[in-house]
Scaffold this motif. Structure first.
Motif, PDB file in Angstrom:
ATOM      1  N   MET A 218      10.658  -6.838  -9.183  1.00  0.00           N
ATOM      2  CA  MET A 218       9.458  -6.715  -9.999  1.00  0.00           C
ATOM      3  C   MET A 218       8.266  -6.375  -9.131  1.00  0.00           C
ATOM      4  SD  MET A 218       7.527  -9.610 -12.327  1.00  0.00           S
ATOM      5  CE  MET A 218       6.673 -10.334 -10.908  1.00  0.00           C
ATOM      6  N   GLN A 219       7.504  -5.413  -9.563  1.00  0.00           N
ATOM      7  CA  GLN A 219       6.274  -5.050  -8.872  1.00  0.00           C
ATOM      8  C   GLN A 219       5.089  -5.393  -9.763  1.00  0.00           C
ATOM      9  OE1 GLN A 219       5.842  -0.843  -8.274  1.00  0.00           O
ATOM     10  NE2 GLN A 219       3.981  -1.031  -7.040  1.00  0.00           N
ATOM     11  N   ARG A 220       4.104  -6.071  -9.209  1.00  0.00           N
ATOM     12  CA  ARG A 220       2.883  -6.382  -9.952  1.00  0.00           C
ATOM     13  C   ARG A 220       1.765  -5.450  -9.478  1.00  0.00           C
ATOM     14  NH1 ARG A 220      -0.066 -12.185 -11.238  1.00  0.00           N
ATOM     15  NH2 ARG A 220      -2.095 -11.302 -11.861  1.00  0.00           N
ATOM     16  N   ILE A 221       1.117  -4.782 -10.430  1.00  0.00           N
ATOM     17  CA  ILE A 221       0.029  -3.863 -10.134  1.00  0.00           C
ATOM     18  C   ILE A 221      -1.228  -4.403 -10.792  1.00  0.00           C
ATOM     19  CG2 ILE A 221      -0.785  -1.482 -10.328  1.00  0.00           C
ATOM     20  CD1 ILE A 221       2.233  -0.767 -10.903  1.00  0.00           C
ATOM     21  N   ASP A 222      -2.258  -4.665 -10.013  1.00  0.00           N
ATOM     22  CA  ASP A 222      -3.519  -5.184 -10.533  1.00  0.00           C
ATOM     23  C   ASP A 222      -4.607  -4.126 -10.399  1.00  0.00           C
ATOM     24  OD1 ASP A 222      -2.707  -7.849 -11.273  1.00  0.00           O
ATOM     25  OD2 ASP A 222      -2.610  -8.321  -9.138  1.00  0.00           O
ATOM     26  N   HIS A 223      -5.189  -3.740 -11.527  1.00  0.00           N
ATOM     27  CA  HIS A 223      -6.281  -2.770 -11.542  1.00  0.00           C
ATOM     28  C   HIS A 223      -7.606  -3.497 -11.761  1.00  0.00           C
ATOM     29  CE1 HIS A 223      -3.600   0.727 -11.820  1.00  0.00           C
ATOM     30  NE2 HIS A 223      -2.927   0.082 -12.759  1.00  0.00           N
ATOM     31  N   LEU A 224      -8.588  -3.212 -10.933  1.00  0.00           N
ATOM     32  CA  LEU A 224      -9.921  -3.762 -11.130  1.00  0.00           C
ATOM     33  C   LEU A 224     -10.647  -2.933 -12.190  1.00  0.00           C
ATOM     34  CD1 LEU A 224     -12.245  -5.679 -10.224  1.00  0.00           C
ATOM     35  CD2 LEU A 224     -12.856  -3.916  -8.535  1.00  0.00           C
ATOM     36  N   LEU A 225     -11.155  -3.591 -13.221  1.00  0.00           N
ATOM     37  CA  LEU A 225     -11.907  -2.876 -14.249  1.00  0.00           C
ATOM     38  C   LEU A 225     -13.309  -2.559 -13.737  1.00  0.00           C
ATOM     39  CD1 LEU A 225     -11.015  -4.695 -17.603  1.00  0.00           C
ATOM     40  CD2 LEU A 225      -9.903  -2.753 -16.517  1.00  0.00           C
ATOM     41  N   PRO A 226     -13.849  -1.388 -14.128  1.00  0.00           N
ATOM     42  CA  PRO A 226     -15.197  -1.026 -13.692  1.00  0.00           C
ATOM     43  C   PRO A 226     -16.261  -1.788 -14.476  1.00  0.00           C
ATOM     44  CG  PRO A 226     -14.386   0.611 -15.222  1.00  0.00           C
ATOM     45  CD  PRO A 226     -13.254  -0.371 -15.010  1.00  0.00           C
ATOM     46  N   TRP A 227     -17.463  -1.748 -13.987  1.00  0.00           N
ATOM     47  CA  TRP A 227     -18.645  -2.248 -14.684  1.00  0.00           C
ATOM     48  C   TRP A 227     -18.624  -3.754 -14.938  1.00  0.00           C
ATOM     49  CZ3 TRP A 227     -23.079   0.299 -15.211  1.00  0.00           C
ATOM     50  CH2 TRP A 227     -23.070   1.696 -15.099  1.00  0.00           C
ATOM     51  N   SER A 228     -17.918  -4.503 -14.086  1.00  0.00           N
ATOM     52  CA  SER A 228     -18.017  -5.953 -14.209  1.00  0.00           C
ATOM     53  C   SER A 228     -19.422  -6.394 -13.825  1.00  0.00           C
ATOM     54  CB  SER A 228     -16.996  -6.638 -13.296  1.00  0.00           C
ATOM     55  OG  SER A 228     -15.684  -6.299 -13.673  1.00  0.00           O
ATOM     56  N   CYS A 229     -19.885  -7.467 -14.426  1.00  0.00           N
ATOM     57  CA  CYS A 229     -21.193  -8.001 -14.062  1.00  0.00           C
ATOM     58  C   CYS A 229     -21.142  -8.525 -12.632  1.00  0.00           C
ATOM     59  CB  CYS A 229     -21.596  -9.129 -15.009  1.00  0.00           C
ATOM     60  SG  CYS A 229     -21.996  -8.562 -16.664  1.00  0.00           S
ATOM     61  N   PRO A 230     -22.237  -8.421 -11.893  1.00  0.00           N
ATOM     62  CA  PRO A 230     -22.250  -8.948 -10.526  1.00  0.00           C
ATOM     63  C   PRO A 230     -21.793 -10.410 -10.497  1.00  0.00           C
ATOM     64  CG  PRO A 230     -24.233  -7.673 -10.940  1.00  0.00           C
ATOM     65  CD  PRO A 230     -23.522  -7.787 -12.254  1.00  0.00           C
TER      66      PRO A 230
END
Length: 370
Positions: A1-13
């Motif tokens: 199993m491979q886990r891929i984590d994507h960071l979402l844009p425009w998160s609040c500081p």
């Protein structure tokens, strides 16, 4: 199993949100399964827990013959939207937009690049089209919002899949499916396995929903390039796993096994699996669905359970105004299956209270409600 984590844009500081994708297996075919795009619809998330456990086992046994991508939590934005202990998972609070509307239209974007490139060989065309889809998504400008970034990521993982399952639920409902009418013969066994009591078919419901934006590009391209061999290479279906309270473990385990058996049918899992049961509900046009509304405000009493087979004129619910004693009974406008009811028991203007799946089209234009 491979886990891929994507960071979402425009998160609040000071904060971050991630989209997590779990990839299992390898091979020429691919299935993509996501749950809880409407984040307060939790039965799909509960089924995804069981799917992840079972896919780990099957992968360890060497039984996966294709790639299966699983997104157990497709909407980290909506999951955190709590207002006074009430979950607001259907609409993004920042914009008011439905999380499952207005996905990027791939066919329109890639058609110019495909002019003169497609021929009589179907598999070659499928490879060219999928390459063009991925390239078009990669070439998009940076997402202008967190929601847009999330939608682009989900579509990018799904657009090259042979099978796409989008797991949802309704408020109080029986299991039902939404899909293209052209794909009903191939998806009938999934409906039978899940014991669906309604299957709603339409080519374009008008909302730009996730499943349609995975399946429709192939239909649109086949019509734009009629001289080329373009199969409907992505089976995509919205699976409504009953009502919002249907998260019991035995039910989730059974649904997961039924979905795995469907994946095995599609050539993604090896081994012996039970055949699909022969009994199955009929598919009916989504345009034949009655959305039943109240004629005035008041407290609602339902007169039929979900799953009831009703006839034209049968009472569905009554509405009573507690101050001036207005009393109305709303009846079925078609023969069919009462497949979903609203959970709120006070009538609101413009909000449906019951849905009946009928055989005869009675609606036109945009079919999806928000």
């Amino acid at each position: 199993m491979q886990r891929i984590d994507h960071l979402l844009p425009w998160s609040c500081p000071g904060t971050e949100r991630h989209l997590s994708v779990f990839r299992f297996g390898s091979g020429p075919c691919k299935a993509y399964i996501q749950a809880s795009l409407h984040a307060d619809e939790l039965p799909g998330m509960r089924v995804a827990v069981e799917l992840k456990r079972r896919l780990r086992e099957l992968e360890a046994q060497g039984r996966l013959t294709g790639v299966i991508e699983l997104v157990p939590l497709a909407n980290p934005i909506g999951l955190g939207q709590m207002l006074q202990a009430s979950h607001q998972g259907r609409f993004e609070l920042a914009s008011g937009k439905n999380f499952n509307r207005d996905f990027f239209a791939l066919a329109e974007a890639i058609a110019p690049a495909l002019e003169g490139c497609l021929g009589p060989d179907g598999p070659t065309n499928v490879r060219l089209i999928r390459t063009a889809m991925l390239a078009a998504l990669d070439a998009l400008p940076p997402a202008a919002s967190e929601l847009q970034g999330l939608q682009h990521l989900l579509l990018r993982h799904a657009c090259d899949a042979d099978l796409v399952l989008d797991l949802h639920c309704d408020f109080d409902a029986v299991v039902h499916l939404y899909l293209l009418p052209q794909q009903w013969p191939q998806l009938r066994s999934l409906a039978a396995r899940l014991q669906a009591e309604a299957v709603l078919t339409m080519e374009d419901s008008g909302g730009g929903s996730f499943d349609e934006n995975c399946a429709l590009p192939w239909l649109h391209l086949s019509r734009r390039f009629p001289e080329a061999a373009i199969p409907l290479a992505c089976l995509a279906v919205t699976v409504e796993l009953g009502g919002m309270a249907d998260t019991e473990r035995p039910r989730a385990e059974a649904s997961a096994e039924q979905i795995l058996a469907c994946l095995a049918e599609q050539g993604l899992i090896a081994g012996d699996w039970p055949s699909a049961p022969e009994p199955c509900c009929e598919a009916t046009p989504f345009a034949g669905t009655q959305y039943a509304y109240a004629p005035h405000a008041g407290v609602v009493s339902f007169l039929q359970p979900v799953g009831a087979r009703v006839k034209l004129g049968d009472p569905l619910f009554e509405v009573i105004d507690p101050l001036d004693d207005r009393h109305s009974i709303v009846c079925a406008a078609t023969d069919g299956v009462l497949y979903a009811r609203e959970r709120m028991r006070f009538a609101q203007p413009g909000l449906w209270l019951a849905k009946v799946a009928g055989r005869t089209p009675i609606r036109q234009g945009r079919l999806l409600s928000d």
